[in-house]
Design an enzyme around this catalytic site. Structure first.
Site, mmCIF file in Angstrom:
data_model
loop_
_atom_site.group_PDB
_atom_site.id
_atom_site.type_symbol
_atom_site.label_atom_id
_atom_site.label_comp_id
_atom_site.label_asym_id
_atom_site.label_seq_id
_atom_site.Cartn_x
_atom_site.Cartn_y
_atom_site.Cartn_z
ATOM 1 N N LYS A 146 0.866 -1.187 0.000
ATOM 2 C CA LYS A 146 0.000 0.000 0.000
ATOM 3 C C LYS A 146 0.900 1.234 0.000
ATOM 4 C CE LYS A 146 -3.108 2.708 2.989
ATOM 5 N NZ LYS A 146 -3.996 2.739 4.160
ATOM 6 N N ASP A 174 -2.542 10.301 3.388
ATOM 7 C CA ASP A 174 -3.935 9.897 3.578
ATOM 8 C C ASP A 174 -4.656 10.931 4.440
ATOM 9 O OD1 ASP A 174 -6.340 8.646 3.912
ATOM 10 O OD2 ASP A 174 -5.593 7.040 5.213
ATOM 11 N N LYS A 186 -10.023 13.081 7.914
ATOM 12 C CA LYS A 186 -9.582 12.689 9.255
ATOM 13 C C LYS A 186 -9.566 13.910 10.172
ATOM 14 C CE LYS A 186 -6.453 8.939 7.877
ATOM 15 N NZ LYS A 186 -7.099 7.847 8.630
ATOM 16 N N ASP A 223 -12.095 7.162 3.617
ATOM 17 C CA ASP A 223 -10.888 6.947 4.415
ATOM 18 C C ASP A 223 -10.488 5.470 4.453
ATOM 19 O OD1 ASP A 223 -8.746 7.661 5.936
ATOM 20 O OD2 ASP A 223 -9.860 7.941 7.812
ATOM 21 N N ARG A 226 -7.672 -0.442 1.167
ATOM 22 C CA ARG A 226 -8.212 -1.707 0.642
ATOM 23 C C ARG A 226 -8.658 -1.547 -0.806
ATOM 24 N NH1 ARG A 226 -12.491 -1.867 5.434
ATOM 25 N NH2 ARG A 226 -10.784 -0.697 6.356
HETATM 26 N N1 BES Z 1 -4.116 4.717 6.838
HETATM 27 C C1 BES Z 1 -5.226 4.450 7.652
HETATM 28 C C2 BES Z 1 -4.940 3.474 8.773
HETATM 29 C C3 BES Z 1 -4.008 3.950 9.864
HETATM 30 C C4 BES Z 1 -4.528 4.485 11.020
HETATM 31 C C5 BES Z 1 -2.643 3.776 9.752
HETATM 32 C C6 BES Z 1 -3.681 4.878 12.034
HETATM 33 C C7 BES Z 1 -1.810 4.177 10.768
HETATM 34 C C8 BES Z 1 -2.316 4.715 11.915
HETATM 35 C C9 BES Z 1 -6.380 3.869 6.817
HETATM 36 O O1 BES Z 1 -6.433 4.302 5.524
HETATM 37 C C10 BES Z 1 -7.639 4.292 7.460
HETATM 38 O O2 BES Z 1 -7.914 5.456 7.449
HETATM 39 N N2 BES Z 1 -8.384 3.338 7.997
HETATM 40 C C11 BES Z 1 -9.591 3.612 8.666
HETATM 41 C C12 BES Z 1 -10.608 2.579 8.229
HETATM 42 C C13 BES Z 1 -12.005 2.908 8.623
HETATM 43 C C14 BES Z 1 -12.512 4.099 7.854
HETATM 44 C C15 BES Z 1 -12.861 1.702 8.353
HETATM 45 C C16 BES Z 1 -9.346 3.525 10.165
HETATM 46 O O3 BES Z 1 -8.577 2.672 10.590
HETATM 47 O O4 BES Z 1 -9.881 4.350 10.886
HETATM 48 ZN ZN ZN Z 2 -4.624 4.887 4.691
HETATM 49 MG MG MG Z 3 -7.588 6.102 5.317
#
Ligand code: BES
Ligand code: ZN
Ligand code: MG
Length: 501
Positions: A262, A267, A274, A344, A348
């Site tokens: 990835k 992000d 976020k 967010d 995936r």
């Molecule tokens: N890049 C993030 C995951 C992440 C979170 C990496 C904290 C490192 C530290 C990912 O893209 C994300 O935002 N995931 C969301 C998924 C949710 C929307 C289902 C998450 O984990 O909040």
């Molecule tokens: Zn991410």
């Molecule tokens: Mg994300």
């Protein structure tokens, strides 16, 4: 500043500081004993004064030596005298020694030998140098004033077989070069690392080592119908790239091992933006792709006789007038449709197309993906363990074994029908986040990915909690990017595909 030189010697040079060990029962390592005898019990006296015992593994103390040859003695705790030391222990020992010795501003020699710990193989001595080297790395390129405290430049390691130790170290030094590349790229901010610049670095770093670097730009991806990846990319002024790395070190007939990373270079969350707090950490969201790149550097430098393909799915996830919206439905390259309920949950989506492409184009014997995929994995496993998901027990065991052998910890997580059902959508084939009553966000994410690997042997490693450390001492690294995964997957390749170690 990285430790400049690690060398192997069969005699103690009479200069700088010297490093010896003490066990929890008070027994000294052979060279410590010798020095203690020569200098009228100097070690015993100082240990008493400093109240230092060898109980805590790898804890160090140091004191000046009133001796014409050595300036300082550094003592390392070696714990239980019956402990069986592993390569991971030696790596950690080297890191601890670096931390202790670098305060003293002079060359240092490690006088703890493999045979002192009843280990017959001299190769293990090279892991002391490796650990010290890994620990010495820091990200200081943007600091006008470098940290002056860190000044160890030359580390020598005492060994009874200089040639074997040096040969083993040559390989580990190449591995460290791969790890440092990963650490550097993951540390760099998003105004420096974006899909185009990262793809260019891949070419610059790897082409001259014999890796074939192929870069797919947007039109090529459109032709392939990679609409899930493109949907994430569409909100950013930085255009996406899919970097395909080929290392053909094995026989032509051998199916490759595929690694998919990835590579979200930033992000923001997209329209599902976020919160402000901690958003800057999302410059690390390309760690999976950075790990694939670092791994390829190590594989190519050491010319492993195997076939490997690497995919780096590179996008930036931004909110804008062109960004995808919550509620959008996209058709992925596989033909399966995705209802985008959170922009967010973008990792995936890009992996969906990259994984499909990997299995479709290369028919690999196995696919391993690495991704900073979910915050939920940090809740579950903290910063010590990455989450391992797999549709194949044997593959999970192989990766777990490499985890034990490298100290890069993974913990296997479950997958099941229940979580798979939780991503079914009313209007499309699947939703990109679990239904509200489904918890276990890291598992639903893994179930989502599983739908794109077509029953290939596959493992997914969620590295969200381990790719960097804000403090502490994890993965032989002080602070910042760890390079997690490069050593683990290098060991996995050597152990299962090279045939010998
Ligand atoms: N890049 C993030 C995951 C992440 C979170 C990496 C904290 C490192 C530290 C990912 O893209 C994300 O935002 N995931 C969301 C998924 C949710 C929307 C289902 C998450 O984990 O909040
Ligand atoms: Zn991410
Ligand atoms: Mg994300």
């Amino acid at each position: 500043m990285v430790l400049e030189k690690v060398s192997f010697v069969d005699k103690l040079p009479k200069k700088g500081s010297v490093i010896v060990g003490i066990h929890s029962d008070g027994s000294l390592s052979p060279n410590a004993k010798k020095i203690d005898e020569d200098l009228n019990g100097i070690i015993a006296k100082n240990l008493n004064k400093l109240k230092f015992t060898g109980k805590t593994l790898f804890k160090t103390c140091s004191f000046p030596l009133c001796n014409e040859y050595y300036n300082h003695l550094i003592i390392v705790g070696l714990g239980d005298p019956n402990r069986e030391f592993s390569r991971v222990d030696f790596k950690k020992l080297g890191a601890a020694i670096y931390a202790g010795a670098s305060k003293l501003d002079e060359d240092a020699t490690v006088a703890i030998e493999a045979s002192d710990l009843h280990i017959p193989c001299n190769c293990i001595s090279s892991y002391v140098g490796f650990g010290a080297l890994l620990k010495s790395w820091s990200f200081d390129k943007y600091k006008s004033q470098k940290d002056e405290k860190i000044r160890l430049q030359n580390l020598a390691v005492l060994t009874s077989d200089v040639k074997v130790s040096q040969e083993c170290f040559d390989e580990l030094q190449n591995l460290a070069a791969g790890i440092f590349l990963t650490r550097l790229l993951v540390s760099e901010p998003a105004n420096v690392i974006y899909p185009e610049s990262l793809a260019k670095i891949a070419t610059e770093e790897l082409s001259h080592l014999g890796v074939d670097v192929e870069i797919l730009e947007q039109p090529a991806m459109e032709k392939l119908c990679m609409n899930a990846l493109l949907a994430v990319a569409q909100g950013s002024a930085n255009r996406p790239r899919l970097v395909v790395l080929h290392w053909n070190g094995g026989k032509e007939s051998e199916l490759p091992v595929a690694f998919v990373g990835k590579g979200v270079t930033f992000d923001s969350g997209g329209i599902s933006i976020k919160p402000d707090e901690g958003m800057h950490e999302m410059i690390h969201d390309m760690a999976g792709a950075g790990t694939v790149l670092g791994l390829f550097k190590a594989v190519a430098l050491n010319k492993l006789p195997i076939n490997v393909v690497g995919l780096m799915a590179l996008v930036e996830n931004m909110p804008s007038g062109t960004a995808q919206r919550p509620g959008d439905i996209v058709r992925s390259m596989s033909g399966q449709t995705i209802e985008v309920l959170s922009t967010d949950a973008e990792g995936r989506m890009i992996l969906a197309d990259a994984l499909w492409y990997a299995q479709d184009r290369f028919n690999p014997s196995v696919i391993v993906d690495l991704a900073t995929l979910t915050g939920a994995i940090v809740v579950a496993l903290g910063h010590e363990f990455a989450g391992l998901f797999s549709n194949c027990d044997n593959l999970a065991e192989q990766l777990s074994k490499s985890s034990c052998q490298t100290g890069e910890n993974v913990w296997r997580m479950p997958m099941s029908e229940h979580f798979d059902e939780g991503i079914n959508s009313d209007v499309a084939d699947m939703r990109n986040i679990g239904k509200p009553n489904i918890r276990g966000g890291s598992i639903t994410a893994a179930q989502f990915l599983k739908r794109f690997v077509n029953d290939k042997r596959w493992a997914h490693i969620d590295i969200a909690g381990v790719e960097h450390v804000s403090d502490g001492d994890l993965f032989v690294c002080s602070k910042g990017s760890t390079g997690f995964g490069v050593h683990l997957l290098y060991d996995f390749l050597k152990e299962n595909y090279v045939g010998h170690k």
